[in-house]
Design an enzyme around this catalytic site. Structure first.
Site, PDB file in Angstrom:
ATOM      1  N   ALA B  75     -27.356  -2.708  52.345  1.00  0.00           N
ATOM      2  CA  ALA B  75     -26.388  -3.750  52.020  1.00  0.00           C
ATOM      3  C   ALA B  75     -26.984  -4.844  51.149  1.00  0.00           C
ATOM      4  O   ALA B  75     -26.293  -5.425  50.309  1.00  0.00           O
ATOM      5  CB  ALA B  75     -25.821  -4.356  53.305  1.00  0.00           C
ATOM      6  N   GLN B 183     -21.212  -5.925  58.875  1.00  0.00           N
ATOM      7  CA  GLN B 183     -21.029  -5.999  60.328  1.00  0.00           C
ATOM      8  C   GLN B 183     -19.730  -5.370  60.803  1.00  0.00           C
ATOM      9  O   GLN B 183     -19.579  -5.094  61.986  1.00  0.00           O
ATOM     10  CB  GLN B 183     -21.083  -7.461  60.796  1.00  0.00           C
ATOM     11  N   ALA B 204     -26.001   1.567  56.674  1.00  0.00           N
ATOM     12  CA  ALA B 204     -25.944   2.534  57.770  1.00  0.00           C
ATOM     13  C   ALA B 204     -26.569   2.039  59.061  1.00  0.00           C
ATOM     14  O   ALA B 204     -26.129   2.411  60.151  1.00  0.00           O
ATOM     15  CB  ALA B 204     -26.637   3.839  57.346  1.00  0.00           C
ATOM     16  N   THR B 243     -33.444   9.053  42.596  1.00  0.00           N
ATOM     17  CA  THR B 243     -33.183  10.277  43.351  1.00  0.00           C
ATOM     18  C   THR B 243     -32.637   9.932  44.722  1.00  0.00           C
ATOM     19  O   THR B 243     -33.198   9.108  45.439  1.00  0.00           O
ATOM     20  CB  THR B 243     -34.497  11.070  43.501  1.00  0.00           C
ATOM     21  N   CYS B 328     -32.915 -11.727  59.804  1.00  0.00           N
ATOM     22  CA  CYS B 328     -33.569 -11.938  58.518  1.00  0.00           C
ATOM     23  C   CYS B 328     -34.114 -13.346  58.377  1.00  0.00           C
ATOM     24  O   CYS B 328     -34.852 -13.631  57.452  1.00  0.00           O
ATOM     25  CB  CYS B 328     -32.603 -11.637  57.365  1.00  0.00           C
TER      26      CYS B 328
END
Lengths: 386, 398
Positions: B75, B183, B204, B243, B328
């Protein structure tokens, strides 16, 4: 069982790496490494260990290493991050770099930096005199030259290049994505200021890479938010992949000699067989190349046709960079080496790996000869390889 | 001290669901799936198929077309790509951005960076319940506004914004609307087909998938306009080269598929547990719940405790994995900027705890958490020279 000869595109995950990753995928240390509670602390410890392991592979210090989501991001961070903090009029990029270096350079060119290509010779090597000529004009910020090319395998003399770049007061970025795990690397001794590596080329997982940055250099982060990686790369760390990268790096360092020898034996066997096909040209064969890589051309044939035929027979190779599959332009690497266009359009790249066998090489040669002869027979007026 | 602390920090990150691990392990160990999805040979095609299947699963969870889902590394990258990408592409049209003071750092920091580069940012202060004032938002939209960035559910308080109403405002003015739904994806139903949102970010590892993979939804009709931020290789329709990690993408897809199936039932279950937690904690006097209760995620409870020092509170609660403020920002000793924006004093903002519940949270864990928090708060208050227990029976405050 299909034969996989495309290890420069990506490598299968080493089972030992998978084993190390599974606990971090499943539960044991599922904390967010930024959280201060116990789960977070356990995660942070795993992160620190992996950082040391990867740094050790390339002879760097752990504190010089920033984890990214892969080689592409690391190359973008190197070039754009440097340009945003240093104003120089010019940037030099070798003509054979991967798209993940060339395209960011092109973007910077639209923002006012004069980006110039460093030419290579017919063997794919940067010649010191050509580099000197470009450096002499001055006002250069960054020079980018890859350690080993992903298509031809040709290796550049980075310490010699670094010496010249430093003497000119410029900074050297070295894309070592293909070289790591195939050549001994020593960031400290190389003279480079920036180095890019990627896990999925050394039997590690996709989704993680790293940029090694000399302490004296400041880069502008590309991705803000959260302050991770000392502010250089925000975003929750992909812990399982990083742990996998660490283990893959350790294995690559320990097994470098045996892997190199194994690959060289197979590659030389393959080359020997191909030289038996008249007209076959091996690109860069006069230069020092990665032991696992072989890119060759077969006059009168087209890569796409050859690839499809090989694929139908259960053999996976490529023409050049995977990132450019499906494109019909000849490889910019081969064009930079002054390879004749039609020959370049016949290019096939074989890149061997630790699980390949001599029997597979022999099978490839058998199948390839069959395809070439089959196509030649089907088109009577066609200029054959003979 | 028990061997494993009780985990109540699902908003920071979630354990990977065993069924997701299975899908990922299969991709990592099966010979067929390791190919580079961009390669044209059989190995590549097998990997590409897995990627496209996962793309459909992500798209279905958010009511989007598969072509509108771009995979990113998470995100943070999605938000950076959206914000910088829109700013860059549309700078001829304007250089004004509107966002909220309470956004996640992965939105705040790119906006701050753009301010340094010459963009103007209007930082709206929400109401004290955490909801944005729609009239204020409308007044902030001007001729050269190119982006509105407002998150769906706040990571600290759980407050849910009325994105449909906001979208009506932005759509009417042709302004690009970015929703950070990190969220809320997998917890609240989202139908981007019906919602006038142009860009949406998610990750995820907030819905029982792996870390290191996320997505940016990029609307096609009408087409959201942004410039790529990474270059090299042309993957993901040129918007995000590099990739793709097949196993990561497959894990993300599986996590989305599971979330879709279990969403309704799970939210009800968590709501009950969350109210149980609040009922237990609110036996304590002088505590306050942060954020609007009605418009909120069922899984988050954010509480401020009077008369205790924040760091001491957290340090003493080492039997629980919770957080004060966002993960964070754990490293910094600053009081939560989100809670301060809601009007909490520095002191109270610092003495706040975020409990975030999830798939494996049980009633027993809730009860243990209540007991531990209550005991700790009472102990700290008893030690405090300034705390005065109320003389009358505790007034339960909302």
């Amino acid at each position: 069982m299909p034969i996989y000869f495309d290890h420069n595109a990506t490598t299968p995950l080493d089972p030992r790496v998978l084993e190390a990753m599974l606990p971090y995928l499943a539960d044991a240390a599922y904390g967010n490494p930024s959280s201060v509670h116990r789960y977070g602390r356990a995660a942070r410890q795993a992160l620190d260990t992996a950082r040391e392991q990867v740094a050790a592979l390339v002879g760097a210090q752990a504190m010089q290493l920033t984890f990214t989501s892969g080689g592409t991001e690391a190359n973008n961070l190197a070039l754009k991050g440097f340009a945003a903090r240093h104003s120089h009029a010019r940037m030099l990029v070798s003509a054979i770099e991967h798209a993940a270096v060339i395209e960011p350079a092109q973007v910077l060119a639209t923002q006012g930096i004069a980006v110039e290509m460093i030419p290579v010779n017919g063997q794919g090597r940067v010649e010191p005199s050509a580099l000197d000529a470009l450096l002499r004009a001055g006002n250069i910020g960054l020079v980018s030259v890859m350690r080993a090319n992903n298509e031809t395998g040709v290796i550049q003399d980075i310490p010699a290049i670094a010496g010249r770049v430093r003497a000119a007061g410029a900074v050297l970025h070295c894309d070592a994505v293909q070289a790591a795990g195939k050549l001994p690397l020593d960031f400290g001794a190389s003279g480079a200021h920036l180095m890019t590596i990627s896990a999925h080329k050394i039997y590690g997982p996709r989704g993680v890479g790293a940029l090694i940055v000399d302490k004296t250099l400041e880069l502008e982060p590309l991705q803000h938010g959260g302050g991770q990686e000392k502010g250089l790369r925000g975003g929750t760390e992909n812990l399982a992949a990083i742990v996998g990268f660490g283990v893959a790096a350790e294995l690559a360092r320990q097994e470098l000699a045996s892997r190199t020898e194994h690959a060289r034996g197979l590659r030389d066997r393959l080359e020997g067989g191909l030289r038996g096909l008249p007209g076959t040209v091996i690109f860069g064969d006069g230069a020092e190349r990665l032991s696992n890589t072989l890119q060759f051309g077969t006059p009168g044939f087209e890569s796409e046709t050859l690839l499809m035929s090989l694929d139908r027979k259960g053999i996976a190779v490529s023409s050049g960079s995977a990132c450019h599959s499906g494109k019909t332009e000849p490889s910019h690497v081969l064009m930079a080496m002054d390879v004749e266009r039609d020959l370049a359009l016949s290019a096939i790249r074989v890149s061997l790996g630790q699980q390949n066998t001599p029997e597979e090489v022999d099978r490839f040669l058998e199948v390839f000869r069959g395809i070439v002869q089959g196509i030649s027979a089907a088109i009577p007026n066609r200029a054959t390889a003979g | 001290m028990s061997a494993n602390p009780i985990y109540l920090d699902y908003a920071a990150t979630t354990p990977v669901d065993p069924r997701v691990v299975e899908v990922m392990a299969r991709c990592l160990s099966t010979d067929a799936a390791f190919g580079n999805p961009a390669s044209s040979h059989a190995h590549g095609r097998a990997a590409a198929q897995i990627v496209e299947q996962a793309r459909i699963q992500v798209a279905m969870l958010i009511g989007a077309e598969p072509e509108e889902v771009i995979f990113t590394s998470g995100a943070t990258e999605s938000n950076n790509l959206a914000i910088r990408g829109v700013a860059q592409f549309q700078r001829g049209r304007g250089r004004h951005i509107v966002t909220l003071k309470t956004e996640h750092k992965s939105v705040v920091d790119p906006c701050r960076q753009l301010e340094k580069e010459g963009w103007r940012v209007t930082w709206l202060k929400p109401q004290s319940d955490g909801l944005v004032d729609l009239a204020e938002l409308e007044a902030a939209l001007v001729a050269d506004t190119v982006l509105v960035a407002i998150m769906h559910a706040n990571n600290e308080t759980g407050v849910v914004q009325d994105v449909a109403a906001i979208a009506r405002l932005t759509r009417a003015r042709g302004i690009t609307f970015l929703v950070d739904a990190t969220q809320s994806v997998g917890k609240l139903p989202l139908d981007l087909g019906a919602l006038g949102v142009d860009l949406l970010s998610c990750s995820a590892h907030k819905l029982y998938g792996p870390k290191g993979i996320g997505a940016l939804y990029v609307r096609r009709q009408p087409r959201a306009k942004l410039s790529p931020q990474m270059h090299g290789g042309g993957h993901e329709r040129g918007l995000r080269p590099g990739t793709l990690a097949t196993h990561q993408v497959a894990g993300f897809g599986e996590a989305c598929r599971m979330a879709q199936q279990e969403m309704a039932g799970e939210q009800s279950r968590l709501a009950v547990l969350r109210e149980r937690l609040w009922a237990g904690l609110s036996q304590l006097p002088e505590i306050w719940r942060n954020g609007h209760h009605g418009h909120s995620l069922a899984s988050i409870l954010n509480v401020s405790f009077g008369g205790v020092e924040g760091e001491a509170l957290l340090a003493d609660l080492d039997g629980l994995s919770i957080s004060s403020g966002s993960a964070c920002t754990s490293a910094s000793a600053e009081p939560s900027y989100v809670l301060r924006a809601l009007g909490r004093s520095d002191e109270l903002a610092q003495a706040s705890l975020r409990f975030s519940l999830g798939r494996w949270t049980t009633a027993a864990e809730i009860d243990t958490a209540i007991a531990q928090v209550t005991a700790t708060v009472e102990r700290l208050r008893a030690l405090s020279p300034v705390w005065q227990a109320p003389v009358i029976p505790a007034v339960r405050r909302a």
